[in-house]
Design an enzyme around this catalytic site. Sequence first.
Site, PDB file in Angstrom:
ATOM      1  N   CYS A 116      13.656  43.322 -44.383  1.00  8.07           N
ATOM      2  CA  CYS A 116      14.399  43.310 -43.117  1.00  8.07           C
ATOM      3  C   CYS A 116      15.911  43.385 -43.294  1.00  8.07           C
ATOM      4  CB  CYS A 116      14.045  42.058 -42.327  1.00  8.07           C
ATOM      5  SG  CYS A 116      12.296  41.743 -42.342  1.00  8.07           S
ATOM      6  N   HIS A 255      18.655  40.486 -37.126  1.00  7.21           N
ATOM      7  CA  HIS A 255      17.278  40.934 -37.344  1.00  7.21           C
ATOM      8  C   HIS A 255      16.392  40.168 -36.361  1.00  7.21           C
ATOM      9  CE1 HIS A 255      13.451  41.811 -38.899  1.00  7.21           C
ATOM     10  NE2 HIS A 255      13.238  40.627 -39.440  1.00  7.21           N
ATOM     11  N   ASN A 285       9.032  42.651 -34.526  1.00  7.11           N
ATOM     12  CA  ASN A 285       9.779  42.712 -35.785  1.00  7.11           C
ATOM     13  C   ASN A 285       9.509  44.066 -36.454  1.00  7.11           C
ATOM     14  OD1 ASN A 285      10.641  42.459 -38.438  1.00  7.11           O
ATOM     15  ND2 ASN A 285       9.753  40.433 -38.757  1.00  7.11           N
TER      16      ASN A 285
HETATM   17  N1  ACO Z   1      -2.472  33.415 -31.531  1.00  3.79           N
HETATM   18  C1  ACO Z   1      -2.943  32.160 -31.335  1.00  3.79           C
HETATM   19  N2  ACO Z   1      -2.835  31.192 -32.265  1.00  3.79           N
HETATM   20  C2  ACO Z   1      -2.232  31.533 -33.429  1.00  3.79           C
HETATM   21  C3  ACO Z   1      -1.721  32.824 -33.674  1.00  3.79           C
HETATM   22  C4  ACO Z   1      -1.877  33.785 -32.664  1.00  3.79           C
HETATM   23  N3  ACO Z   1      -1.423  35.036 -32.807  1.00  3.79           N
HETATM   24  N4  ACO Z   1      -1.173  32.824 -34.904  1.00  3.79           N
HETATM   25  C5  ACO Z   1      -1.315  31.607 -35.414  1.00  3.79           C
HETATM   26  N5  ACO Z   1      -1.961  30.820 -34.516  1.00  3.79           N
HETATM   27  C6  ACO Z   1      -2.325  29.413 -34.667  1.00  3.79           C
HETATM   28  C7  ACO Z   1      -2.444  28.998 -36.101  1.00  3.79           C
HETATM   29  O1  ACO Z   1      -3.712  29.314 -36.602  1.00  3.79           O
HETATM   30  C8  ACO Z   1      -2.243  27.500 -35.992  1.00  3.79           C
HETATM   31  O2  ACO Z   1      -3.433  26.914 -35.569  1.00  3.79           O
HETATM   32  P1  ACO Z   1      -3.946  25.512 -36.197  1.00  3.79           P
HETATM   33  O3  ACO Z   1      -2.848  24.531 -35.854  1.00  3.79           O
HETATM   34  O4  ACO Z   1      -5.234  25.298 -35.505  1.00  3.79           O
HETATM   35  O5  ACO Z   1      -4.036  25.778 -37.669  1.00  3.79           O
HETATM   36  C9  ACO Z   1      -1.224  27.377 -34.859  1.00  3.79           C
HETATM   37  O6  ACO Z   1      -1.279  28.594 -34.140  1.00  3.79           O
HETATM   38  C10 ACO Z   1       0.191  27.111 -35.323  1.00  3.79           C
HETATM   39  O7  ACO Z   1       0.496  28.009 -36.377  1.00  3.79           O
HETATM   40  P2  ACO Z   1       1.896  28.028 -37.039  1.00  3.79           P
HETATM   41  O8  ACO Z   1       1.891  29.038 -38.131  1.00  3.79           O
HETATM   42  O9  ACO Z   1       2.331  26.640 -37.380  1.00  3.79           O
HETATM   43  O10 ACO Z   1       2.788  28.533 -35.821  1.00  3.79           O
HETATM   44  P3  ACO Z   1       4.339  28.671 -35.742  1.00  3.79           P
HETATM   45  O11 ACO Z   1       4.840  27.935 -34.582  1.00  3.79           O
HETATM   46  O12 ACO Z   1       5.009  28.438 -37.079  1.00  3.79           O
HETATM   47  O13 ACO Z   1       4.509  30.224 -35.409  1.00  3.79           O
HETATM   48  C11 ACO Z   1       5.111  32.254 -36.505  1.00  3.79           C
HETATM   49  C12 ACO Z   1       4.038  31.197 -36.302  1.00  3.79           C
HETATM   50  C13 ACO Z   1       5.334  32.930 -35.179  1.00  3.79           C
HETATM   51  C14 ACO Z   1       4.589  33.249 -37.513  1.00  3.79           C
HETATM   52  C15 ACO Z   1       6.409  31.586 -36.990  1.00  3.79           C
HETATM   53  O14 ACO Z   1       6.143  30.706 -38.040  1.00  3.79           O
HETATM   54  C16 ACO Z   1       7.427  32.582 -37.459  1.00  3.79           C
HETATM   55  O15 ACO Z   1       7.916  33.419 -36.698  1.00  3.79           O
HETATM   56  N6  ACO Z   1       7.825  32.511 -38.721  1.00  3.79           N
HETATM   57  C17 ACO Z   1       8.803  33.389 -39.308  1.00  3.79           C
HETATM   58  C18 ACO Z   1       8.131  34.665 -39.642  1.00  3.79           C
HETATM   59  C19 ACO Z   1       9.105  35.665 -40.088  1.00  3.79           C
HETATM   60  O16 ACO Z   1      10.287  35.554 -39.884  1.00  3.79           O
HETATM   61  N7  ACO Z   1       8.562  36.710 -40.703  1.00  3.79           N
HETATM   62  C20 ACO Z   1       9.264  37.817 -41.108  1.00  3.79           C
HETATM   63  C21 ACO Z   1      10.326  37.569 -42.125  1.00  3.79           C
HETATM   64  S1  ACO Z   1      10.612  38.826 -43.223  1.00  3.79           S
HETATM   65  C22 ACO Z   1      10.252  40.239 -42.510  1.00  3.79           C
HETATM   66  O17 ACO Z   1      10.511  40.368 -41.347  1.00  3.79           O
HETATM   67  C23 ACO Z   1       9.615  41.375 -43.233  1.00  3.79           C
END
Ligand code: ACO
Length: 328
Positions: A116, A255, A285
């Site tokens: 990114c 980003h 993203n």
């Molecule tokens: N729909 C419904 N539930 C979901 C989904 C979905 N799409 N995805 C995950 N869940 C569930 C999980 O299974 C988990 O359930 P559980 O508690 O029963 O285990 C619950 O939701 C919470 O999951 P978390 O991973 O803790 O959710 P979080 O609030 O952290 O959000 C997310 C997840 C959106 C991925 C967040 O962590 C995030 O944006 N992180 C940064 C990601 C990022 O920046 N990536 C790119 C960087 S580098 C690049 O861009 C190439």
Amino acid sequence: MCDTKKVGILGVGMYLPEKRLTNKDLEKIVDTTDEWITTRTGIKERRIAREDEATSDMATMAAKRALEDAKLTPADIDLIIVATITPDMFFPATACIVQDKLGARQVPAFDVSVACSGFIYGLAIAKQFIASGTYKHALVIAAEKLSTITDWSDRNTCVLFGDGAGAAVLGPVEKGGILSVHLGANGKQGELIKLPAGGSRIPASKKSVEDKLHFIKMNGSELFKHAVKIMADAALEATKSLGLKAEDIKLVIPHQANLRILNAVAKRMGLTEDKIYLNIEKYGNMSAASSAVAFVEAIKGGRIKRGDKVLLDAFGGGLTWGAIVLEW
Ligand code: ACO
């Protein structure tokens, strides 16, 4: 290196595939809801490229538009950089394919693979060549077809990503231009987001395909924590080196990984949220293409006026990061 010339942006362009994939569409593919995706990420829809549309096709469209905007032709370009983690193929570089598609001269062309942060790395590299007087005009393109490396059965990742391309033509300017650059990387945290197979460590095999190792693997919650600190620190480094305060920046163009990350970055930097350009709702993203497309939209949408100071800020797989302050 001792810079001899000011380097600025002469033109910008972008390309987004027509197909929109909404959160409602995703509800039919994986166990998710529009409500979960919207509240956890800020994303409502993303664009998906056609099957016959590769990264170089999107990159070429964005490049043509940037050249037109700069009132230049492919013959004027001395350097082509494509930032991508979804190249058409391992080699030749997508930049070489774009050079051919554009009908540009036989100028240097190469890809940058820093996820990114790619658009910002690309701008920083091009700036050095122009500032030193080696080249006059450079094309920096960020293009991604993340839909091809997304596991459409994994709700943790498939709701996040989209396809698109943004491009900028760089050249010498009388005043303003790129004022400061801050780049960094931390390979120790490379495990947090990666595409494990297809390279020399795990070559493509029947097993690697069955194990779904050709798709993005991500530890989202860990990345989230790093992202906020990395983006805020990079932004502060880039502004501090110029003696600028956050309020001197007209617009931060980050980003677009997650709306909650961006709100947390704004808070950490002491900025109001209206100073952060957001388009994650429409595109998700798009890795390197995210900050490029946001930059183009901010310019074309009149959010930046000539003379404004703008901060581009990104983090990504590697981990890598980059921030640039420029005067538009
Ligand atoms: N729909 C419904 N539930 C979901 C989904 C979905 N799409 N995805 C995950 N869940 C569930 C999980 O299974 C988990 O359930 P559980 O508690 O029963 O285990 C619950 O939701 C919470 O999951 P978390 O991973 O803790 O959710 P979080 O609030 O952290 O959000 C997310 C997840 C959106 C991925 C967040 O962590 C995030 O944006 N992180 C940064 C990601 C990022 O920046 N990536 C790119 C960087 S580098 C690049 O861009 C190439």
